[in-house]
Design a protein around this motif. Sequence first.
Motif, PDB file in Angstrom:
ATOM      1  N   LYS A   1      -6.080  -3.456   5.138  1.00 43.40           N
ATOM      2  CA  LYS A   1      -6.642  -4.581   5.872  1.00 43.40           C
ATOM      3  C   LYS A   1      -6.015  -4.710   7.250  1.00 43.40           C
ATOM      4  CE  LYS A   1      -7.500  -9.561   5.399  1.00 43.40           C
ATOM      5  NZ  LYS A   1      -7.314 -10.747   4.520  1.00 43.40           N
ATOM      6  N   GLU A   2      -4.710  -4.547   7.323  1.00 45.10           N
ATOM      7  CA  GLU A   2      -4.025  -4.639   8.610  1.00 45.10           C
ATOM      8  C   GLU A   2      -4.481  -3.532   9.550  1.00 45.10           C
ATOM      9  OE1 GLU A   2       0.176  -4.771   8.202  1.00 45.10           O
ATOM     10  OE2 GLU A   2       0.187  -6.530   6.893  1.00 45.10           O
TER      11      GLU A   2
ATOM     12  N   MET B   1       0.846  -1.196   0.000  1.00 39.62           N
ATOM     13  CA  MET B   1       0.000   0.000   0.000  1.00 39.62           C
ATOM     14  C   MET B   1       0.888   1.256   0.000  1.00 39.62           C
ATOM     15  SD  MET B   1      -3.033   1.312   0.110  1.00 39.62           S
ATOM     16  CE  MET B   1      -3.586   3.003   0.258  1.00 39.62           C
ATOM     17  N   ASP B   2       0.573   2.172  -0.924  1.00 42.04           N
ATOM     18  CA  ASP B   2       1.288   3.434  -0.979  1.00 42.04           C
ATOM     19  C   ASP B   2       0.537   4.447  -0.128  1.00 42.04           C
ATOM     20  OD1 ASP B   2       2.773   5.629  -1.491  1.00 42.04           O
ATOM     21  OD2 ASP B   2       2.498   5.627  -3.676  1.00 42.04           O
TER      22      ASP B   2
ATOM     23  N   VAL C   1      -8.853   5.462   5.656  1.00 38.63           N
ATOM     24  CA  VAL C   1      -8.653   4.162   5.005  1.00 38.63           C
ATOM     25  C   VAL C   1      -9.982   3.489   4.677  1.00 38.63           C
ATOM     26  CG1 VAL C   1      -6.379   3.806   6.040  1.00 38.63           C
ATOM     27  CG2 VAL C   1      -8.411   2.932   7.214  1.00 38.63           C
ATOM     28  N   SER C   2     -11.016   3.741   5.500  1.00 34.40           N
ATOM     29  CA  SER C   2     -12.342   3.179   5.205  1.00 34.40           C
ATOM     30  C   SER C   2     -12.904   3.764   3.919  1.00 34.40           C
ATOM     31  CB  SER C   2     -13.299   3.448   6.369  1.00 34.40           C
ATOM     32  OG  SER C   2     -12.864   2.801   7.542  1.00 34.40           O
TER      33      SER C   2
END
Length: 275
Positions: free
Chosen positions: A25-26, A1-2, A53-54
Amino acid sequence: MDWDQLELNPKVITAIKKAKLKSIKEVLHLSGPDLQRLTKLSSIDVQHLLKTVSLALRNNCVLTALHIYQQKEEFPTQHKKLSFGCSVLNRLLRGGLPLVGITELAGQSSAGKTQIGLQLSLCVQYPYEYGGLESGVIYICTEDVFPDKRLQQLIALQHELRTDVPGEIIKKIKFGNSIFIEHAADIITYTVDERGLAGTNMDVLERVSPALGITWSNQLLMRLMVSRSSCEFSRDTDASATGTVVRTLSVIFAPHLPQSYCHYMVNAEGVKGAE
């Protein structure tokens, strides 16, 4: 992920990289306090991180119920239904039983619950074009003895019940090989309310309420109720031992259906709607 592609404070991005979090996800698998402990960020920064992030995960696209309904080809499972093998019952439920969610079928003794369950265990094995799922079924039996003789009778008379299906297709289906039976303790009890079914034309019937508690009720998509009527259509001596007593299938609640009902009978070949 960037992480640099997200609209995050550089301080937050640096903290994420130091914590060795490599994917959205993490991040979402961790609780707020866990993220604070790992990243050493403030609660406000963590809340902003989770929100960002959501939004990135869903790509800012909210799917409404109307959108899902209008895009049937994109969400086939939500619109697939299991046929009852009877046009009258299917019409009541606008096509049959929905595959998503839990449907509860309740009713007084000898109202026809087992008969409907047996019929559905055969209907599920039909091809998709005839309302089936081309699949097997797990039948959890809470009675002392599974009604095997009745099941064999239904299998033998499928050609009479399912006149909409070509006979050669019915012959190819090995109904008895795809029903897995499991016995369990009887956990269902019922309470009877003499007030009748308010809001319908069925006030002459007793209201039977499953007594499994509020928690179970909140898991249901739809509740159906079956009941017996005192009248009969005929006294044909060739009818099944179940008789030709008129029975009623009622929709108690469902998000996509109004409260409604239809009548049906249980004959030798199975459950048939009465018009």
